[in-house]
Each structure stands twice: as structure tokens, then as C-alpha cells.
Design a protein around this motif. Structure first.
Motif, PDB file in Angstrom:
ATOM      1  N   LEU A 139       0.845  -1.195   0.000  1.00 31.80           N
ATOM      2  CA  LEU A 139       0.000   0.000   0.000  1.00 31.80           C
ATOM      3  C   LEU A 139       0.884   1.251   0.000  1.00 31.80           C
ATOM      4  CD1 LEU A 139      -2.698   1.488   0.364  1.00 31.80           C
ATOM      5  CD2 LEU A 139      -2.580   0.954   2.812  1.00 31.80           C
ATOM      6  N   VAL A 140       0.658   2.121  -0.962  1.00 32.22           N
ATOM      7  CA  VAL A 140       1.415   3.382  -1.039  1.00 32.22           C
ATOM      8  C   VAL A 140       0.431   4.549  -0.957  1.00 32.22           C
ATOM      9  CG1 VAL A 140       2.877   4.843  -2.493  1.00 32.22           C
ATOM     10  CG2 VAL A 140       3.287   2.388  -2.423  1.00 32.22           C
ATOM     11  N   PHE A 141       0.755   5.527  -0.127  1.00 31.33           N
ATOM     12  CA  PHE A 141      -0.003   6.782  -0.077  1.00 31.33           C
ATOM     13  C   PHE A 141       0.808   7.848  -0.800  1.00 31.33           C
ATOM     14  CE2 PHE A 141      -1.642   4.469   3.585  1.00 31.33           C
ATOM     15  CZ  PHE A 141      -3.004   4.739   3.514  1.00 31.33           C
ATOM     16  N   VAL A 142       0.121   8.601  -1.649  1.00 28.65           N
ATOM     17  CA  VAL A 142       0.815   9.682  -2.368  1.00 28.65           C
ATOM     18  C   VAL A 142       0.133  11.007  -2.027  1.00 28.65           C
ATOM     19  CG1 VAL A 142       1.521  10.605  -4.602  1.00 28.65           C
ATOM     20  CG2 VAL A 142       1.425   8.125  -4.266  1.00 28.65           C
ATOM     21  N   GLY A 143       0.912  11.909  -1.432  1.00 26.56           N
ATOM     22  CA  GLY A 143       0.401  13.241  -1.095  1.00 26.56           C
ATOM     23  C   GLY A 143       0.815  14.257  -2.139  1.00 26.56           C
ATOM     24  N   GLU A 144       0.683  15.513  -1.757  1.00 21.10           N
ATOM     25  CA  GLU A 144       0.912  16.611  -2.710  1.00 21.10           C
ATOM     26  C   GLU A 144       2.386  17.043  -2.716  1.00 21.10           C
ATOM     27  OE1 GLU A 144      -2.024  19.678  -2.226  1.00 21.10           O
ATOM     28  OE2 GLU A 144      -0.538  21.248  -2.560  1.00 21.10           O
ATOM     29  N   GLY A 145       2.863  17.439  -1.565  1.00 22.23           N
ATOM     30  CA  GLY A 145       4.243  17.901  -1.457  1.00 22.23           C
ATOM     31  C   GLY A 145       4.526  18.244  -0.024  1.00 22.23           C
ATOM     32  N   PRO A 146       5.820  18.311   0.332  1.00 21.19           N
ATOM     33  CA  PRO A 146       6.167  18.562   1.732  1.00 21.19           C
ATOM     34  C   PRO A 146       5.680  19.920   2.220  1.00 21.19           C
ATOM     35  CG  PRO A 146       8.111  18.014   0.393  1.00 21.19           C
ATOM     36  CD  PRO A 146       6.980  18.183  -0.544  1.00 21.19           C
ATOM     37  N   GLY A 147       5.346  19.977   3.494  1.00 19.10           N
ATOM     38  CA  GLY A 147       5.064  21.247   4.160  1.00 19.10           C
ATOM     39  C   GLY A 147       6.266  21.624   5.010  1.00 19.10           C
ATOM     40  N   HIS A 148       6.041  22.535   5.942  1.00 22.61           N
ATOM     41  CA  HIS A 148       7.154  23.052   6.750  1.00 22.61           C
ATOM     42  C   HIS A 148       7.860  21.950   7.531  1.00 22.61           C
ATOM     43  CE1 HIS A 148       8.773  24.563  10.593  1.00 22.61           C
ATOM     44  NE2 HIS A 148       9.325  25.463   9.795  1.00 22.61           N
ATOM     45  N   ASP A 149       7.083  21.139   8.266  1.00 22.23           N
ATOM     46  CA  ASP A 149       7.711  20.120   9.128  1.00 22.23           C
ATOM     47  C   ASP A 149       8.453  19.064   8.309  1.00 22.23           C
ATOM     48  OD1 ASP A 149       6.730  21.136  11.653  1.00 22.23           O
ATOM     49  OD2 ASP A 149       4.755  20.533  10.958  1.00 22.23           O
TER      50      ASP A 149
END
Ligand code: URA
Length: 291
Positions: A139-149
Motif C-alpha cells: 500500500l502506497v499513499f501519495v500526497g501533494e508535497g512537503p510542508g514546513h515540518d
């Protein structure tokens, strides 16, 4: 080296490749190009065919899904170490890095990414966020892009939205080390703005190679950016959230981004329904709540 025999009446193979590449970007709506002075010159990615947009039956019987096999522990990868000399990336060009490699591995993708300066996002980033988790996760989750943390730590989904994603993964009876978590772009967009088309197009070949190396059974896109990038659509996620798509040998589903759930908690119920479909496909039992 083999000599290249050119046909007098056919265009040069490099010209054909360049034309295909330009058509690909034009389809994405990109007509002007940015070239960083530090980047290797003048080479471009091969066109990526858009994923087949195909709605599947809402749920697949759990019996069809194999139980997750025992796997080796996750290996954190840090790109770019030692790759930068006087501000110049000594790694493959985007064109070369985007090539499919037989038996590709995350280590190889990470090393090809290097200390990437291929798009303008590198200028403000602190750390590249390559991805984290199991190298052969089902299972792979794909988000948008890194935030500050994420930008500070170099690890995806570690901020508030990340903590919610971790809870979602645990509710599925899994841990973060059982899955793989990646993003469409690997560098934080300034002020957490949405990644721009050219930034997405530049980073996508690396994400596609990561997915090919992992060979997951299921890919869950978190939010519009990931869903649109992988499905090659401009439609809003609300049109196809919770539906199954075929994606390069995996099943792909889009659901709401955890950051959206932080702003809109009632939508958590919809996301949980989506994750239950994923669990049914993978033969997972939800985590038992301790009293
Ligand atoms: N949001 C994302 O899309 N990705 C992260 O890694 C963190 C927040």
C-alpha cells in the motif's frame, strides 16, 4: 559504440523525441520552459502516457486479496548526499533519470534524484523529501508535497496532517513502516502553495519510478494534486473519490487529503469508507480498539 544510421527522409530520432516531449508538456498546458543554470543542460523526460481512467466496481471481495507477506524493515533513504559540487548536480539529466530501468530500486531512484535542482522548488527547500516506508509495500499513499515540518525533517507527512495520516494507517491495522508514503513533488513549495504544472511534470518521473520499484497492490492518492497527477485528469477529486482505477498493475483510489480533513472533520467518514475498501482489497482487519 554503435553508429547511428540516419534515414535521409525521416526526422532525426532526437527531434522525434523532443517533439513528443513538447506534445506531452503542451497536453499539460505548459508552453514556456524554465531552465536552471545549475542543471544539466538541455535534456528532457520521455512522455508519460496518462493513466487509463476506468471506474471499477466499488468493492472487491476480500477473498480475492492475498494477506500481506512478511517483509524486510523499511530503509530510510536520503537523496543528494555528496552529489553536489560547486552548486552543480553531478547526476543524470531529467531525460536520463526518467528512463525506465529494468529491476529499478528505490536506492537507484534516490541516487538519480541526487541533490536535485531540476525545477525552481529547490531554491527554497531545506531538505528533499524523497519518501519513507517499506521498499516493497503493498500500500502506497501519495500526497501533494512537503510542508514546513516535512521540509525540516526530510520525512513525508510528519506535521499535523501527517499525524492524522498516521492515525488513519493505524486504524487500518497497519503502521507507517508497513506502507510507503511519497509525494508528487519532493521539495516544499514556498508558503505551501499548490505545486505548479512544470514542478509536477519535473518530479513525476521520479515518483513513477518509485511506484514501479515498490510494485504496490494499492495506491491511495491523498487529495486533488496527487489524484490529478497520477490519473492525468483535470477533474476535481469529488468526481471520482472512492472509485477504483487500474494504474500500471496496481489498483488506485483517490481520497481526501488529511489537511482537508483537519479543516473539515465531517469528511472523515467518507475517507474511512474509502479506506475500508482498501482494507477489503488487501485483506486487512481494522485495528481492535483497547477498552
Ligand atoms: N502534505 C502533503 O501532501 N505531503 C506531506 O508530506 C505533508 C503534508
Amino acid at each position: 559504440m554503435n553508429p547511428v544510421f540516419l534515414h535521409p527522409e525521416r526526422p532525426h530520432p532526437a527531434k522525434e523525441k523532443l517533439e513528443a516531449w513538447l506534445r506531452y508538456y503542451e497536453d499539460l498546458g505548459i508552453r514556456s520552459f524554465y531552465r536552471d543554470r545549475c542543471s544539466p543542460a538541455g535534456k528532457f523526460p520521455a512522455p508519460e502516457p496518462a493513466a487509463q481512467e476506468q471506474a471499477l466496481p466499488a468493492a472487491v471481495p476480500a477473498a480475492q486479496a492475498a494477506a500481506p507477506a512478511a517483509r524486510a524493515p523499511a530503509q530510510p533513504l536520503v537523496p543528494g548526499t555528496g552529489a553536489k559540487v560547486q552548486g552543480i548536480v553531478h547526476g543524470p539529466s531529467l531525460f536520463e533519470a526518467a528512463e525506465r530501468v529494468e529491476g529499478d530500486t528505490l536506492e537507484r531512484v534516490c541516487s538519480d534524484l541526487g541533490d536535485c535542482t531540476r525545477c525552481k522548488l529547490h531554491r527554497h527547500r531545506n531538505k528533499i523529501v524523497f519518501g519513507a516506508g517499506h521498499a516493497h509495500a503493498e500500500l502506497v499513499f501519495v500526497g501533494e508535497g512537503p510542508g514546513h515540518d516535512e521540509d525540516v525533517q526530510g520525512i513525508p507527512f510528519v506535521g499535523r496532517a501527517g499525524q492524522l495520516l498516521t492515525q488513519m494507517i493505524e486504524a487500518m491495522g497497519l503502521g507507517r513502516d508497513d506502507v510507503y508514503i511519497a509525494n508528487v513533488v519532493k521539495c516544499r513549495p514556498p508558503e505551501n502553495r499548490t505545486p505548479e504544472k512544470d514542478e509536477v511534470a519535473t518530479c513525476m518521473p521520479f515518483l513513477l519510478r518509485q511506484l514501479a520499484a515498490i510494485e504496490p497492490k494499492v495506491i491511495v492518492c491523498l487529495g486533488n494534486v496527487a489524484a490529478q497527477a497520477l490519473l492525468g485528469t483535470h477533474k476535481s477529486i469529488s468526481h471520482f473519490r472512492g472509485q477504483w482505477f487500474d494504474f500500471r498493475g496496481a489498483k488506485l483510489m483517490a481520497t481526501y487529503h488529511p489537511a482537508y480533513l483537519l479543516r473539515n472533520p465531517p469528511a472523515k467518514g467518507e475517507v474511512w469508507k474509502d479506506l475500508q475498501k482498501v482494507m477489503a482489497l488487501l485483506g486487512l482487519e481494522p485495528k481492535k480498539r483497547s477498552r
